[in-house]
Structure formats: C-alpha cells, structure tokens
Write an enzyme that holds these catalytic residues in place. Structure first.
Site, PDB file in Angstrom:
ATOM      1  N   TRP A  90       7.127  11.246   7.996  1.00 36.75           N
ATOM      2  CA  TRP A  90       6.733  10.701   6.704  1.00 36.75           C
ATOM      3  C   TRP A  90       6.411  11.858   5.766  1.00 36.75           C
ATOM      4  O   TRP A  90       6.240  13.007   6.201  1.00 36.75           O
ATOM      5  CB  TRP A  90       5.520   9.772   6.849  1.00 36.75           C
ATOM      6  CG  TRP A  90       5.323   8.880   5.646  1.00 36.75           C
ATOM      7  CD1 TRP A  90       4.397   9.012   4.654  1.00 36.75           C
ATOM      8  CD2 TRP A  90       6.090   7.726   5.313  1.00 36.75           C
ATOM      9  NE1 TRP A  90       4.539   8.014   3.719  1.00 36.75           N
ATOM     10  CE2 TRP A  90       5.581   7.208   4.095  1.00 36.75           C
ATOM     11  CE3 TRP A  90       7.182   7.079   5.915  1.00 36.75           C
ATOM     12  CZ2 TRP A  90       6.108   6.077   3.474  1.00 36.75           C
ATOM     13  CZ3 TRP A  90       7.706   5.949   5.300  1.00 36.75           C
ATOM     14  CH2 TRP A  90       7.166   5.456   4.092  1.00 36.75           C
ATOM     15  N   ASP A 119       3.072  13.297  -4.465  1.00 40.86           N
ATOM     16  CA  ASP A 119       2.343  12.449  -5.400  1.00 40.86           C
ATOM     17  C   ASP A 119       2.098  11.061  -4.794  1.00 40.86           C
ATOM     18  O   ASP A 119       2.322  10.851  -3.591  1.00 40.86           O
ATOM     19  CB  ASP A 119       3.099  12.355  -6.733  1.00 40.86           C
ATOM     20  CG  ASP A 119       4.497  11.738  -6.604  1.00 40.86           C
ATOM     21  OD1 ASP A 119       4.834  11.195  -5.526  1.00 40.86           O
ATOM     22  OD2 ASP A 119       5.259  11.800  -7.587  1.00 40.86           O
ATOM     23  N   GLU A 144       5.057   9.668  -2.699  1.00 41.59           N
ATOM     24  CA  GLU A 144       5.629  10.508  -1.648  1.00 41.59           C
ATOM     25  C   GLU A 144       6.828  11.311  -2.157  1.00 41.59           C
ATOM     26  O   GLU A 144       7.849  11.439  -1.492  1.00 41.59           O
ATOM     27  CB  GLU A 144       6.032   9.679  -0.420  1.00 41.59           C
ATOM     28  CG  GLU A 144       4.871   9.272   0.451  1.00 41.59           C
ATOM     29  CD  GLU A 144       4.360   7.870   0.126  1.00 41.59           C
ATOM     30  OE1 GLU A 144       5.100   7.078  -0.512  1.00 41.59           O
ATOM     31  OE2 GLU A 144       3.217   7.555   0.493  1.00 41.59           O
ATOM     32  N   GLU A 188       5.820  -5.403  -4.202  1.00 45.45           N
ATOM     33  CA  GLU A 188       5.603  -4.025  -4.633  1.00 45.45           C
ATOM     34  C   GLU A 188       6.252  -3.797  -5.995  1.00 45.45           C
ATOM     35  O   GLU A 188       5.660  -3.176  -6.874  1.00 45.45           O
ATOM     36  CB  GLU A 188       6.187  -3.060  -3.606  1.00 45.45           C
ATOM     37  CG  GLU A 188       5.927  -1.603  -3.902  1.00 45.45           C
ATOM     38  CD  GLU A 188       6.329  -0.703  -2.752  1.00 45.45           C
ATOM     39  OE1 GLU A 188       5.458   0.006  -2.215  1.00 45.45           O
ATOM     40  OE2 GLU A 188       7.520  -0.732  -2.357  1.00 45.45           O
TER      41      GLU A 188
END
Length: 396
Positions: free
Chosen positions: A126, A176, A179, A335
C-alpha cells in the site's frame, strides 16, 4: 486541462423525511460496523479497503460519532488508536532518535496510514507513509474530550508518542490524503498536523517541554504555508504548486488551521468553488482519474462546513442536500459519484481492478452527519434515541 469543468445534471435533493432516514442509517452504519477492537472499517465490502481502518478516515468518523452523541463509540476508537501507537512505542522512539541524529528512516520504516482491525500493519502493498492521520487523530481526540468532558489521562502516552513522531517528521514529503504524490509536502497534511499538535497542547495532554516544541513547530508550519503553501492569496495542493485540492477545505473547517473569515480562508473557498465544484458536488482535484474522477460526497461536506464557518449558510445547505441526494436505495453513501467524470475512460479500468466504487463509505456517512449537525438540520437526540433505531442488524 482547463480550470473550468462543464456542467452536469444535479441530483434531486432529498425530502426532510428521507434526510432523517439517511442520518439514522449513517449512525447505524458507523456504530454497528465498528469492530470489537474499536476500529472503524473504511468500507465493509470494497475489495481494496476490506479489513482496514485508517487513522485519518477513522478520526473524522469518530468525530462525527462524538458530535452525534455516540460517546462510547468514539471513545472506543480513540482507545484503539492509543493501543496501536503504544504497541509501537519502541519503534516510534527509534524513528525520532534516528531523525534527530540526522539519519531519518526510509519511508518504508515509518508508521503506516492504515492498520488491520487487530492493530497490525497490513500484509499487502500500500501507499502507506502518510502523516495526516496522526495529526487528525490528535485533533479529533481533543474535540471529543472537550465536547463531552471526558477524562484524557489514559491517552497521554499515546499522545506524547504521536507528538514526538510528528515533531520529528512533519517537514518530510509523504503521500497525501489520496495516497498520491509522495515526493511533495502537502498543505492539507500540514493543516492536519498543526491542528492536532495545537489541540493536545491546548488541552494540556503533553508536558511543558513538548508544549514548547509544539508552539515552535506550529509557528514554523504556518510560516512555511504562508511562504510556500499559497498562491494568489489561497491555499495550494502542495508546497510550490499552483493547483488546489478538495482536501484543503478541511484546513478551514472543521480543523480551523485557517480562519474562515480571513482573506486566505475566503480566497481558498472561492478557488475551490471555481475549480472543483460542479452543480453541487466537489471533485478531488483537476486531472483526477481515480474511477474516472467523480465528485466526492465527503469533500462536498468539507466545503459545506467551510462555507458555514464563513457565514454562507445557504451554500452549506445546498451542499448538504446534494450529498443526501447521492444516497442509494439502501441509504448508502458512496466514496464518489458519476454525475460528472473528469476522465470517463478511466472509470472501467478501476472497476476491473477493484470492483465498483466503495459503497457504503463510512467517511462519507460521517461527513454527512457532521455537516447536518453543524447546520442544525440533524439533532443528536434524534439519532441516538432507541426509537430511531430499526431492529434489523447490519452485516460486517
């Protein structure tokens, strides 16, 4: 890419009864999907998020739960944060010592942005080195303690560790909120850090030496933002940039890093409106290609909060109604929505990679609640009363 986005049809605002039903659904999702450990899942079904809790997302979710009167739920999240950090005390002290000795650890050795519900580091790859969540959890914790008169002594060790980590690391480039762009120092990240450090110093959750160090660091952060984090009188995406980002609205409200009534605050609101807002919804940034670059309900709520703090209630109300209108038939907030895509041809590649857009996203539900409560459109007693809770359960 120009700075002006073409118009798109607006969703139909929800009726008051539907808004209340969505609010009840929102707080139920937040409290009933909270794990036994106290973590808030980012989304219960989205493939890339399942099994993880972010400090940033979770802190804003906990802040909404706290504002809605769910004191125990918010406290359990902050307890989880504290446990996660204290468990890493030796590693944090090593990072701080190495940094002070002029040997800052690599990004892969810094603390991650997200953890498993059990508080472990993730096993899959990640974009993990992000500092904003560590500032945000400090800010949200103090908001909670002050809002409800909760005793904060049990958090002192975790707060001190977090403060030391941020004091040693705040100048470093990192990913940020999205990602992305790990090579830059992001203004919204600096706002989260400064807001969190200011909060714990104000609440006297750190000793005098740390308070003095925090005062010096936050002054330096503000000077840096003034010198390199603004352009044409408004906040910018990262130091030295000319672009803007929807996350900058949070620096105004609820974080209060920049005053809403100041010239800088008003100019930032204006540029976010002109560059990123289209018919009621707010994009992340121009050039966004994630799932085609749609409009984000949670960012729309942040800009609504900024407008409200600046005295423009009408615009905040419009944003609140737009967000309510993005709910699915199951009263789930996504989202992002596809009413207006910046890069339509990039939508399908992301669907092929991770599936459809994260729905529900708990952070979206949290910001809907937070804006509604701030507006007075929602009341905590209507959200937490037994009569407001349907009996059917939610699956995790």
């Amino acid at each position: 890419m120009t700075d002006t986005l073409p118009a798109a049809p607006s969703p139909v605002p929800s009726a008051p009864a539907a808004v209340e039903q969505l609010a009840v659904r929102s707080i139920r999702l937040i409290t009933e999907l909270q794990t036994p450990e106290g973590a808030y899942p980012a989304s219960p079904t989205f493939s890339a998020y399942v099994g993880y809790s972010w400090l940033r997302d979770g802190a804003f979710i906990a802040d909404a739960a706290s504002a809605a009167g769910e004191v125990d739920s918010a406290s359990r999240f902050y307890d989880w944060c504290a446990e996660v950090l204290v468990r890493r005390a030796d590693h944090i002290r090593w990072i701080v010592a190495e940094t002070r000795a002029g040997r800052p650890p690599g990004a892969e050795q810094m603390l991650p942005a997200r953890f498993t519900f059990a508080g472990e580091d993730g096993a899959d790859e990640w974009w993990d080195f992000q500092l904003d969540g560590y500032g945000t959890w400090l800010w949200a914790l103090v908001e909670h303690l002050e809002r409800h008169g909760v005793e904060g002594d049990r958090y002192r060790e975790a707060v001190a560790l977090t403060a030391d980590y941020l004091l040693a690391s705040w100048q470093r480039p990192c990913y940020d909120w999205w990602e992305e762009h790990a090579q830059h120092v992001h203004v919204s990240t600096l706002a989260c850090i400064a807001a969190g450090l200011d909060a714990v110093a104000r609440a006297r959750l750190v000793d005098d030496a740390r308070s003095a160090a925090i005062a010096a660091a936050t002054d330096e952060i503000r000077d840096l933002v003034a010198a390199r984090g603004t352009a044409d009188g408004h906040l910018i995406k990262w130091l030295g940039s000319t672009a803007v980002d929807g996350s900058l609205a949070a620096a105004i409200a609820p974080l209060g890093f920049v005053g809403a009534a100041t010239d800088l605050g008003r100019a930032t609101i204006d540029v976010l409106e002109s560059h990123l807002a289209v018919d009621g919804g707010v994009h992340r940034y121009l050039g966004d290609t994630f799932f085609g670059g749609g409009q984000w309900p949670l960012l729309t709520c942040f800009l609504g909060l900024a407008h409200l703090a600046a005295g423009d209630r009408e615009r905040a109300e419009e944003y609140f109604d737009w967000v309510a209108g993005t709910a699915t038939i199951d009263l789930h907030l996504p989202e992002q929505v596809t009413h207006h895509l910046i890069a339509p041809r990039m939508q399908q590649p992301w669907i092929d990679r991770w599936g459809t857009v994260a729905t529900p996203l708990l952070w979206s539900h949290a910001m809907f609640l937070r804006l509604g409560l701030q507006l007075g459109r929602l009341r905590p007693e209507d959200l937490t009363s037994p009569a407001a809770r349907p009996q059917e359960g939610l699956s995790r």
